[in-house]
Design a protein around this motif. Structure first.
Motif, mmCIF file in Angstrom:
data_model
loop_
_atom_site.group_PDB
_atom_site.id
_atom_site.type_symbol
_atom_site.label_atom_id
_atom_site.label_comp_id
_atom_site.label_asym_id
_atom_site.label_seq_id
_atom_site.Cartn_x
_atom_site.Cartn_y
_atom_site.Cartn_z
ATOM 1 N N LYS A 175 32.657 79.406 65.579
ATOM 2 C CA LYS A 175 31.310 79.935 65.367
ATOM 3 C C LYS A 175 31.122 80.267 63.895
ATOM 4 C CE LYS A 175 32.248 84.875 65.937
ATOM 5 N NZ LYS A 175 31.936 86.123 66.654
ATOM 6 N N TYR A 176 29.873 80.405 63.492
ATOM 7 C CA TYR A 176 29.531 80.766 62.121
ATOM 8 C C TYR A 176 29.283 82.267 62.048
ATOM 9 C CZ TYR A 176 28.959 75.939 60.480
ATOM 10 O OH TYR A 176 29.174 74.649 60.090
ATOM 11 N N ASP A 177 29.936 82.926 61.086
ATOM 12 C CA ASP A 177 29.734 84.354 60.877
ATOM 13 C C ASP A 177 28.650 84.580 59.825
ATOM 14 O OD1 ASP A 177 32.207 85.929 62.231
ATOM 15 O OD2 ASP A 177 32.854 83.968 61.508
ATOM 16 N N LYS A 178 27.943 85.670 59.951
ATOM 17 C CA LYS A 178 26.904 86.027 59.001
ATOM 18 C C LYS A 178 27.523 86.479 57.675
ATOM 19 C CE LYS A 178 23.015 85.565 61.328
ATOM 20 N NZ LYS A 178 21.963 84.632 60.848
ATOM 21 N N GLN A 179 26.856 86.160 56.599
ATOM 22 C CA GLN A 179 27.320 86.607 55.290
ATOM 23 C C GLN A 179 27.411 88.128 55.242
ATOM 24 O OE1 GLN A 179 24.774 86.055 51.664
ATOM 25 N NE2 GLN A 179 26.519 84.839 50.932
ATOM 26 N N GLU A 180 26.501 88.795 55.947
ATOM 27 C CA GLU A 180 26.492 90.254 56.000
ATOM 28 C C GLU A 180 27.794 90.818 56.566
ATOM 29 O OE1 GLU A 180 22.177 88.958 56.899
ATOM 30 O OE2 GLU A 180 24.208 88.116 56.889
ATOM 31 N N ASP A 181 28.477 90.035 57.411
ATOM 32 C CA ASP A 181 29.742 90.464 58.005
ATOM 33 C C ASP A 181 30.946 89.980 57.199
ATOM 34 O OD1 ASP A 181 28.370 91.660 60.178
ATOM 35 O OD2 ASP A 181 28.219 89.714 61.179
ATOM 36 N N ASN A 214 27.290 74.808 66.800
ATOM 37 C CA ASN A 214 27.455 75.975 65.936
ATOM 38 C C ASN A 214 26.763 75.814 64.591
ATOM 39 O OD1 ASN A 214 28.996 77.747 67.609
ATOM 40 N ND2 ASN A 214 30.767 76.426 67.317
ATOM 41 N N VAL A 215 26.844 74.628 63.998
ATOM 42 C CA VAL A 215 26.190 74.447 62.703
ATOM 43 C C VAL A 215 24.674 74.453 62.864
ATOM 44 C CG1 VAL A 215 26.143 71.907 62.653
ATOM 45 C CG2 VAL A 215 26.257 73.188 60.508
#
Length: 493
Positions: A161-167, A467-468
């Motif tokens: 999965k792709y994680d948020k930049q915020e995380d 996911n992308v």
């Protein structure tokens, strides 16, 4: 039939015996007695450092154009290449994950003797976080928490999965702090030496790079996570013995190349050895700004034209100049040295950052003015500028005026060749305010800004489609749409 079987019987039987014999000793016969059973940790380290320098340092236009420095003057840039491919930007995506896979394997192979490999493991962990930083800076949301976990014992996660930049940002910063604290408590005894092509195994310098990277990341998020930014920067600035920073030009985080085949510095390799130097010119906004401010660094970053002046060219003009030498080419310091350098962090950045942090009201132990002037001096000195010319600049157009804009404009000049970081400076601050996308972009008037991100590689759309596509739902035309978490500019599209 019987006679055929008899005729075949002997050779078949003989073959079966031979195959049986080969199979019995297959592993022994096919093992190279001169080959290493596993790759030494130090070899893996030098590989990822070199690979990073060649991959991200090899960019001349691309990020150099996004940052407002460099334009194409032969094969004009109409932004048609900003699509999902496995080349250019896709290669850099791949190399970040490849490098982190190598580091992961290196850490796993030395886990049972971690103390004996403490220093090489520490450098690897710092660089691992730097790779995550480069990934999220380029693509925003990327596979992070589930990445590199394809083995059964790690969860068999083949489609991460792709994680948020915020995380991602807080997680990377937390890990860098952990490493910084460990290094402050003591370094290892293993000799890294020449396997470290940046600092030759000097762990004090790696302490400084680790904390300087923390400073960079903290300032980047100062407008969106002020508490984390402030606490991080004040912690570092308030305890220089525990958290030292890169503060002089001989401490710069650079990869220097041997200068002989096949290890030429990448810009030299493309421009001089590859005979492509006339493919690129300096941007009109870059040259115009330096001329207007009488910036003495212009002689280092640019070559004079055929009429002895400095002149830039428009980004994405319909055609190139009729005389290629009528545009300033990239300066000899930056492209003319086969044993040149690829920068990852310049000491002047430390002081530009501290100057801005002081402007934000953070307690950094130095005034904004003093930090700014220290930064300018470091940048000028690195470019071979003498004291008198530095003072003339600092009393003229470069004079401190108590604004963040003065910091940002000078930092933009100073970051030349560190194009990836300069692109982030522009996306965060809007400086240079004169920056613009290709005049003849294939997107027409749909976008009024340089790209906000790199396009996700085509391999992700082929192999990790769901996911992308979920990550790219807010992306427009592959490189615009959702801005970086820390990019709070308005009026751009």
């Amino acid at each position: 039939m019987k006679s055929l079987l008899i005729k075949l019987g002997i050779p078949v039987f003989t073959s079966m015996i031979l195959i049986s014999g080969c199979t019995k000793n297959f592993e022994e016969i096919n093992t190279d007695p001169d080959a290493l059973a596993s790759v030494p940790a130090n070899n893996m380290l030098i590989n990822v450092l070199r690979n990073t320098a060649e991959s991200f340092g090899g960019d001349v236009d691309g990020y150099g154009t996004f940052a407002g420095y460099i334009v194409k003057i032969q094969y004009m840039d109409f932004m048609s290449g900003l699509i999902p491919t496995n080349n250019t930007y896709g290669n850099r995506w791949y190399n970040c994950y490849y490098n982190n896979t190598q580091i992961k394997d290196m850490l796993a192979s030395t886990e049972n003797k971690a103390e004996a490999f403490k220093n090489v493991r520490t450098i690897g962990r710092i660089w691992q976080n730097y790779m995550w930083f480069l990934l999220t800076e380029g693509w925003r949301d990327v596979p992070y928490s589930e990445a590199l976990k394809g083995l059964p014992e790690e969860g068999s996660v083949l489609l991460a999965k792709y994680d948020k930049q915020e995380d991602i940002y807080p997680a990377v910063m937390a890990d860098l702090k952990k490493i910084a604290d460990e290094m402050a408590a003591g370094i290892g005894t293993d000799e890294v030496g020449g396997s470290d092509i940046i600092y030759n195994g000097d762990m004090e310098m790696w302490k400084k790079f680790c904390n300087s990277l923390r400073l960079r990341m903290a300032l980047r998020i100062s407008a969106v996570s002020s508490s984390l930014a402030k606490s991080t920067i004040e912690e570092i600035a308030g305890n220089s013995s525990k958290y030292p920073l890169i503060e002089s030009n001989d401490e710069n985080c650079y990869v220097n190349f041997p200068g002989s085949l096949p290890y030429f510095e990448p810009w030299y390799n493309s421009g001089i050895y590859g005979k492509r130097i006339d493919n690129w010119g300096l941007s009109d906004i870059f040259i115009d700004h330096m001329l207007s401010t009488k910036d003495p660094r212009i002689g280092a970053v640019a070559q004079k034209t055929n009429d002895g002046t400095y002149k830039g060219y428009q980004n994405g003009a319909k055609s190139g100049p009729s005389v290629l030498r009528s545009v300033s080419w990239i300066g000899e310091k930056y492209m003319g040295d086969p044993a040149g350098f690829i920068p990852f962090y310049k000491s002047c950045e430390t002081y530009y950052s501290l100057a801005e942090a002081a402007m934000l009201g953070y307690n950094v132990g130095i005034t904004a003015k003093d930090a700014y002037e220290k930064a300018v001096n470091l940048s000028m000195q690195e470019n071979g500028i003498g004291t008198a010319d530095i003072q003339t600049y600092l009393s003229g157009a470069g004079k401190w005026n108590n604004t963040k804009e003065r910091i940002w404009w000078d930092m933009w000049i100073a970051l030349f060749k560190e194009n990836y970081e300069a692109w982030s400076l522009y996306r965060r601050t809007g400086v240079p305010t004169t920056n613009y996308p290709s005049l003849n972009s294939v997107y027409g008037s749909a976008h009024n800004d340089q790209p906000w991100r790199a396009p996700y590689p085509n391999s992700e759309y082929q192999n990790n489609k769901l996911n992308v596509e979920a990550a790219a739902i807010k992306v427009k035309d592959f490189v615009w749409g959702e801005q970086m978490w820390w990019d709070k500019r308005t009026g751009k599209f």
